[in-house]
Design a protein around this motif. Structure first.
Motif, short mmCIF file in Angstrom:
data_model
loop_
_atom_site.label_atom_id
_atom_site.label_comp_id
_atom_site.label_asym_id
_atom_site.label_seq_id
_atom_site.Cartn_x
_atom_site.Cartn_y
_atom_site.Cartn_z
N LEU A 203 2.40 5.25 -7.47
CA LEU A 203 1.38 5.11 -8.51
C LEU A 203 0.30 6.18 -8.39
N GLU A 204 0.34 6.96 -7.31
CA GLU A 204 -0.67 8.00 -7.13
C GLU A 204 -0.06 9.40 -7.09
N HIS A 205 1.21 9.51 -7.51
CA HIS A 205 1.86 10.82 -7.61
C HIS A 205 2.50 10.96 -8.98
N SER A 206 2.54 12.18 -9.48
CA SER A 206 2.90 12.40 -10.88
C SER A 206 4.39 12.39 -11.17
N ASN A 207 5.23 12.71 -10.18
CA ASN A 207 6.67 12.68 -10.44
C ASN A 207 7.42 12.13 -9.23
N LEU A 208 8.71 11.91 -9.42
CA LEU A 208 9.51 11.24 -8.39
C LEU A 208 9.68 12.10 -7.15
N ALA A 209 9.76 13.42 -7.30
CA ALA A 209 9.90 14.30 -6.13
C ALA A 209 8.66 14.19 -5.24
N LYS A 210 7.48 14.26 -5.84
CA LYS A 210 6.24 14.17 -5.06
C LYS A 210 6.09 12.79 -4.42
N ALA A 211 6.46 11.75 -5.17
CA ALA A 211 6.37 10.39 -4.64
C ALA A 211 7.29 10.20 -3.43
N THR A 212 8.51 10.74 -3.54
CA THR A 212 9.47 10.60 -2.44
C THR A 212 9.02 11.40 -1.22
N ARG A 213 8.51 12.60 -1.45
CA ARG A 213 8.00 13.40 -0.33
C ARG A 213 6.90 12.63 0.42
N TYR A 214 5.99 12.03 -0.34
CA TYR A 214 4.90 11.28 0.29
C TYR A 214 5.46 10.11 1.10
N VAL B 164 0.84 -1.20 0.00
CA VAL B 164 0.00 0.00 0.00
C VAL B 164 0.87 1.25 0.00
N LEU B 165 1.94 1.21 0.79
CA LEU B 165 2.85 2.36 0.88
C LEU B 165 3.48 2.66 -0.49
N PHE B 166 3.97 1.61 -1.16
CA PHE B 166 4.59 1.80 -2.47
C PHE B 166 3.55 2.31 -3.48
N LYS B 167 2.40 1.70 -3.46
CA LYS B 167 1.35 2.06 -4.44
C LYS B 167 0.94 3.51 -4.28
N LYS B 168 0.68 3.93 -3.05
CA LYS B 168 0.23 5.31 -2.83
C LYS B 168 1.32 6.32 -3.15
N ALA B 169 2.57 5.94 -2.87
CA ALA B 169 3.68 6.87 -3.14
C ALA B 169 3.93 7.01 -4.64
#
Length: 533
Positions: free
Chosen positions: A203-214, A196-201
């Motif tokens: 697959l639900e964010h548009s770029n790597l910066a936003k995914a990493t922040r999440y 769930v953590l990987f998916k939300k980070a």
């Protein structure tokens, strides 16, 4: 967790420069501001407080609010962001690349060290506030360093083409990584949490910066961690005067080059981590991050047709500071310009290049932070600890290179003596008499005596190795069990923290993983931690 430790110097995994720094070698004092002991923070707080302006605080807080917009954050993180407006609030920073799913395990250790240091400082200096900060290296462009992580000895990799700063990369293709990860994790409760953590980070964010922040906010937000993205127009405006001194006056190139020369004078054994360039900035746009170089009075962007005159480049810098990206030499200064920072926490390689920068900071009139080596740890299960005990090993033995490790133990458990040192000493004594005889009779024989001594010593060495090899065969079962446990704990013959991903420990410990690390790792310990659970 049960905590033990060994000195960094005894692990064999830390450079002479870092070991000398930890020993506070006097010759190195010119390369840092203050050593990070609790009492030294008094002067560091005063110096940074005098140098850091209220206007910078206001810009920083506004930028952070923009960066966190639309994201749910904890009350303690919100309070930490707000507190940065106050003159008595300071930061402790660590930084790292945007490694996929955090990359190696030491990513967690860096942030845990940072959080724990702020807690220790608050206990020691209760009149001040201390905020842990993770600086996201969103402008890095080395995709091959960050596009994978290791799980159960397998490489889970994100395959795609890339260019420009990695923070801007869209998350296309990470659904395939998710499928690979899901299959490898299994179906336990902790595995489902990780999925769930990987998916939300990712697959639900548009770029790597936003995914990493999440992702990092989910892991550490409840502990008040504040995440900073330096790729921000309002923050980069503060960098403009320093970038001009770099690009047009080459101050960092000159000062850092001098410092490297001075470091080499202290010890020829020191490895120089990074070398400065004449210009330490990249030109940054979507899909593009290339070096700026000066040629024949013009400023060129490497691998492009883009070029500027000096006047045009200065205008571009003032009009679009977000298009200028600091490299490994300039980024530390940028960090210290925009943050009310007291200390930087990093690994041995990072501290090695920070030690090159002090004179550059002095020339730019920016307070140099205290440099603290992050916590390092080897995590051992009870089952592994029992195996080590049954083999009559010490954990410190496992840090040895494998051949040395095997030979040391074989000599200990062998029922015959495989150390020919006494025979070699006796041989040297016999040849000493022959040297005296040659001196008294015919000195031309000295060369022949020396050759014979070397030949016979080599013969003894060969016999010792053959005997040791024979004993290894005889004790093969013991050797196999020894090397098996060493390979388990030092995958790829490297430190565990540089190979494993946090998910491997999370499968075992679940949501207790980070609290256990926070409870077990002491930022002031100055030793390599052994954690048993």
């Amino acid at each position: 967790m049960e905590v033990d430790c060994i000195p960094f110097k005894e692990t064999g995994y830390f450079s002479k420069l870092i070991c000398d720094y930890l020993d506070q070698r006097k010759d190195l004092e010119q390369f840092y501001n203050r050593f990070p002991s609790p009492e030294n923070f008094v002067e560091q707080i005063k110096e940074k407080s005098d140098a850091y302006t209220f206007s910078n605080r206001a810009i920083l807080v506004q930028a952070l609010r923009e960066q966190y917009k639309g994201m749910a954050i904890s009350e303690v993180t919100e309070a930490n962001v707000t507190s940065l407006e106050e003159k008595n609030t300071f930061t402790v920073v660590t930084g790292h690349q945007l490694n996929l799913f955090t990359g190696p395990l030491y990513f967690l250790y860096k942030i845990v060290s940072t959080i724990n240091l702020t807690k220790e400082l608050k206990r020691t200096y209760p009149a001040h506030q201390f905020v842990p900060v993770y600086w996201m290296a969103t402008e890095d462009h080395d995709f091959e360093e960050i596009n994978y992580f290791n799980l159960h000895g397998k490489k889970v990799q994100w395959s795609r083409s890339s260019s420009g700063a990695v923070g801007m990369l869209d998350t296309k293709g990470l659904d395939a990584v998710f499928e690979t990860l899901s299959a490898e994790l299994g179906k336990t409760g902790n595995a489902e949490t990780l999925k769930v953590l990987f998916k939300k980070a990712y697959l639900e964010h548009s770029n790597l910066a936003k995914a990493t922040r999440y992702l990092v906010n989910e892991l550490f937000g409840e502990h008040g961690l504040v995440i900073v993205d330096g790729d921000d127009p309002s923050l980069k405006k503060l960098l403009v005067p320093y970038a001009e001194k770099d690009i047009f006056e080459q101050i960092p190139y000159n000062k850092v080059t001098e410092s490297i020369g001075e470091l080499e004078k202290v010890s020829s054994d020191y490895t120089i981590q990074v070398n400065p360039r004449e210009i330490n900035y990249f030109y940054l746009k979507e899909g593009l991050r290339e070096r700026i170089v000066e040629q024949h009075g013009k400023f060129h962007v490497v691998n492009t047709e883009i070029e500027f005159s000096k006047k045009e480049l200065s205008e571009e810098l003032h009009k679009h500071p977000e298009r200028f990206s600091p490299n490994v030499i300039a980024r530390p200064l940028y960090q210290e310009v925009i943050l009310p920072n007291l200390a930087y926490i990093g690994g041995g390689g990072e501290l090695a290049y920070w030690l090159e920068l002090k004179s550059y900071f002095d020339e730019m009139d920016i307070t140099f932070p205290m440099l603290m080596l992050r916590n390092s740890a080897l995590v051992i299960t009870k089952k592994q600890a029992d195996k080590i005990n049954r083999l009559d090993l010490k954990v410190s033995h496992l840090f040895l290179k494998q051949n040395t490790f095997i030979n040391k133990k074989i000599r200990e458990i062998s029922n015959i003596d495989i150390d020919f040192s006494p025979q070699k000493k006796y041989l040297e004594e016999q040849f000493e008499q022959m040297y005296q005889l040659a001196e008294e009779t015919d000195k031309s024989f000295l060369g022949a005596v020396k050759a014979q001594e070397i030949k016979q010593k080599k013969g003894l060495d060969a016999l010792e190795k053959r005997l040791l090899k024979a004993q290894k065969r005889k004790l093969r079962d013991h050797v196999v069990r020894m090397t098996d446990i060493q390979n388990e704990l030092f995958p790829n013959k490297s430190l565990q923290e540089r190979q494993l991903n946090f998910s491997e420990l999370y499968l075992e410990l679940g949501e207790n993983l980070i609290p256990n690390l926070l409870d077990s790792l002491d930022p002031f310990s100055g030793t390599f931690s052994i954690l048993k659970y």
